[in-house]
Design a protein around this motif. Structure first.
Motif, short mmCIF file in Angstrom:
data_model
loop_
_atom_site.label_atom_id
_atom_site.label_comp_id
_atom_site.label_asym_id
_atom_site.label_seq_id
_atom_site.Cartn_x
_atom_site.Cartn_y
_atom_site.Cartn_z
N PRO A 145 0.80 -1.23 0.00
CA PRO A 145 0.00 0.00 0.00
C PRO A 145 0.83 1.28 0.00
O PRO A 145 0.27 2.38 0.03
N GLY A 146 2.14 1.15 -0.02
CA GLY A 146 3.00 2.32 0.15
C GLY A 146 2.75 3.43 -0.86
O GLY A 146 2.72 4.61 -0.50
N ALA A 147 2.56 3.07 -2.13
CA ALA A 147 2.37 4.10 -3.16
C ALA A 147 1.11 4.91 -2.90
O ALA A 147 1.10 6.14 -3.06
N ALA A 148 0.04 4.24 -2.49
CA ALA A 148 -1.21 4.96 -2.20
C ALA A 148 -1.04 5.87 -0.99
O ALA A 148 -1.58 6.99 -0.96
N VAL A 149 -0.31 5.42 0.01
CA VAL A 149 -0.07 6.24 1.20
C VAL A 149 0.77 7.46 0.84
O VAL A 149 0.53 8.56 1.34
N VAL A 150 1.75 7.29 -0.03
CA VAL A 150 2.57 8.41 -0.49
C VAL A 150 1.69 9.46 -1.16
O VAL A 150 1.83 10.67 -0.90
N ALA A 151 0.79 9.02 -2.02
CA ALA A 151 -0.10 9.97 -2.70
C ALA A 151 -0.97 10.73 -1.69
O ALA A 151 -1.16 11.95 -1.81
N ALA A 152 -1.48 10.01 -0.69
CA ALA A 152 -2.31 10.66 0.33
C ALA A 152 -1.50 11.66 1.15
O ALA A 152 -1.98 12.75 1.48
N LEU A 153 -0.26 11.31 1.48
CA LEU A 153 0.60 12.22 2.24
C LEU A 153 0.90 13.49 1.46
O LEU A 153 0.88 14.60 2.01
N LEU A 154 1.21 13.33 0.19
CA LEU A 154 1.50 14.51 -0.63
C LEU A 154 0.28 15.41 -0.74
O LEU A 154 0.39 16.64 -0.67
N LEU A 155 -0.90 14.81 -0.89
CA LEU A 155 -2.12 15.61 -0.95
C LEU A 155 -2.35 16.34 0.37
O LEU A 155 -2.70 17.53 0.39
N ALA A 156 -2.15 15.64 1.47
CA ALA A 156 -2.32 16.26 2.79
C ALA A 156 -1.31 17.39 3.00
O ALA A 156 -1.64 18.43 3.59
N ALA A 157 -0.07 17.20 2.52
CA ALA A 157 0.96 18.23 2.68
C ALA A 157 0.60 19.49 1.92
O ALA A 157 0.94 20.60 2.35
N VAL A 158 -0.09 19.35 0.80
CA VAL A 158 -0.50 20.52 0.03
C VAL A 158 -1.71 21.20 0.66
O VAL A 158 -1.77 22.44 0.76
N LEU A 159 -2.68 20.41 1.10
CA LEU A 159 -3.94 20.97 1.57
C LEU A 159 -3.88 21.48 3.01
O LEU A 159 -4.57 22.45 3.35
N ALA A 160 -3.08 20.81 3.86
CA ALA A 160 -3.09 21.16 5.29
C ALA A 160 -2.76 22.63 5.56
O ALA A 160 -3.48 23.30 6.31
N PRO A 161 -1.69 23.20 4.96
CA PRO A 161 -1.42 24.62 5.24
C PRO A 161 -2.50 25.55 4.68
O PRO A 161 -2.68 26.66 5.19
N LEU A 162 -3.20 25.10 3.65
CA LEU A 162 -4.21 25.96 3.02
C LEU A 162 -5.52 25.94 3.78
O LEU A 162 -6.26 26.94 3.78
N LEU A 163 -5.81 24.82 4.44
CA LEU A 163 -7.12 24.65 5.06
C LEU A 163 -7.11 24.84 6.58
O LEU A 163 -8.18 24.80 7.20
N GLU A 164 -5.93 25.00 7.18
CA GLU A 164 -5.89 25.12 8.63
C GLU A 164 -6.58 26.41 9.08
O GLU A 164 -6.41 27.47 8.47
N PRO A 165 -7.37 26.36 10.15
CA PRO A 165 -8.03 27.57 10.66
C PRO A 165 -7.02 28.51 11.31
O PRO A 165 -6.03 28.07 11.90
N ASP A 166 -7.27 29.80 11.20
CA ASP A 166 -6.34 30.79 11.74
C ASP A 166 -6.14 30.64 13.24
O ASP A 166 -5.04 30.82 13.76
N GLY A 167 -7.20 30.30 13.94
CA GLY A 167 -7.10 30.20 15.39
C GLY A 167 -6.37 28.96 15.88
O GLY A 167 -6.00 28.89 17.05
#
Length: 212
Positions: A145-167
């Protein structure tokens, strides 16, 4: 049980994804040492982004740690899957710790963020990769499952800073007054991810019965 566990050490060692781990380790060290190699003097925020990127690279290597081509053959053995996974992690953890220490040593020391705080961030990302791999193993029959997990991690790395709440920001620079509070949240996140990994460790009872 102890004798069976010992008998698994050599087979597990041989099936570890050494190529993926070595590639991630080499790339991470090269990235961390790039400013020193080029004589650059990055700003503190640039070094922070660099180290966060290196931590992600290391996590991408760890995403392959639970890949096991012989997964369906080892399911019936007396040693439960959480112990087999723990054995894999125990073999790699000292090497990962040495690798991260080397990363901190070769990174620009003048602009490096607090070592303990950035290490906490790296630990969260690494454990997240392991939790994702454990979840993929638990929820699917995929042996690699490593390749699928890598894809999920990369997606999370892109979205997390954009979607985190200011507070409740996590990705803040060291000079930001929210830095201590952000790392309190990183610590809580580490606990949550570790719990998720633990929950995903055992194989579902229904699947064990079907294979039995």
């Amino acid at each position: 049980m102890r004798g069976v566990t010992r008998s698994l050490v050599v087979p597990v060692w041989r099936t570890l994804p050494w190529r993926a781990l070595a590639a991630a380790g080499a790339l991470g060290l090269l990235a961390a040492g790039f400013p020193a190699l080029t004589g650059a003097e990055p700003a503190p925020w640039q070094t922070l982004v660099l180290l966060r990127g290196v931590a992600l690279i290391g996590a991408l290597g760890l995403a392959f740690l639970l890949d096991d081509p012989a997964r369906h053959l080892t399911t019936p053995v007396p040693v439960r899957r959480p112990l087999r996974q723990a054995l894999r992690v125990a073999m790699v953890a000292p090497l990962a710790a040495l690798w991260w220490t080397a990363v901190l040593l070769v990174a620009p020391s003048a602009s490096r963020p607090p070592a303990g705080d950035i290490t906490l961030e790296a630990a969260v990302v690494g454990v997240l990769a392991l939790a994702g791999a454990a979840a993929a193993v638990r929820l699917t029959d995929e042996a690699r499952p490593g390749a699928a997990v890598v894809a999920a991690l990369l997606l999370a790395a892109v979205l997390a800073p954009l979607l985190e709440p200011d507070g409740r920001a996590l990705f803040v620079p060291p000079e930001d007054p929210r830095w201590p509070q952000a790392h309190d949240r990183w610590a809580a996140l580490l606990v949550a991810v570790a719990v998720a990994w633990t929950v995903c460790g055992p194989e579902p009872v229904g699947r064990r019965r079907r294979r039995g």
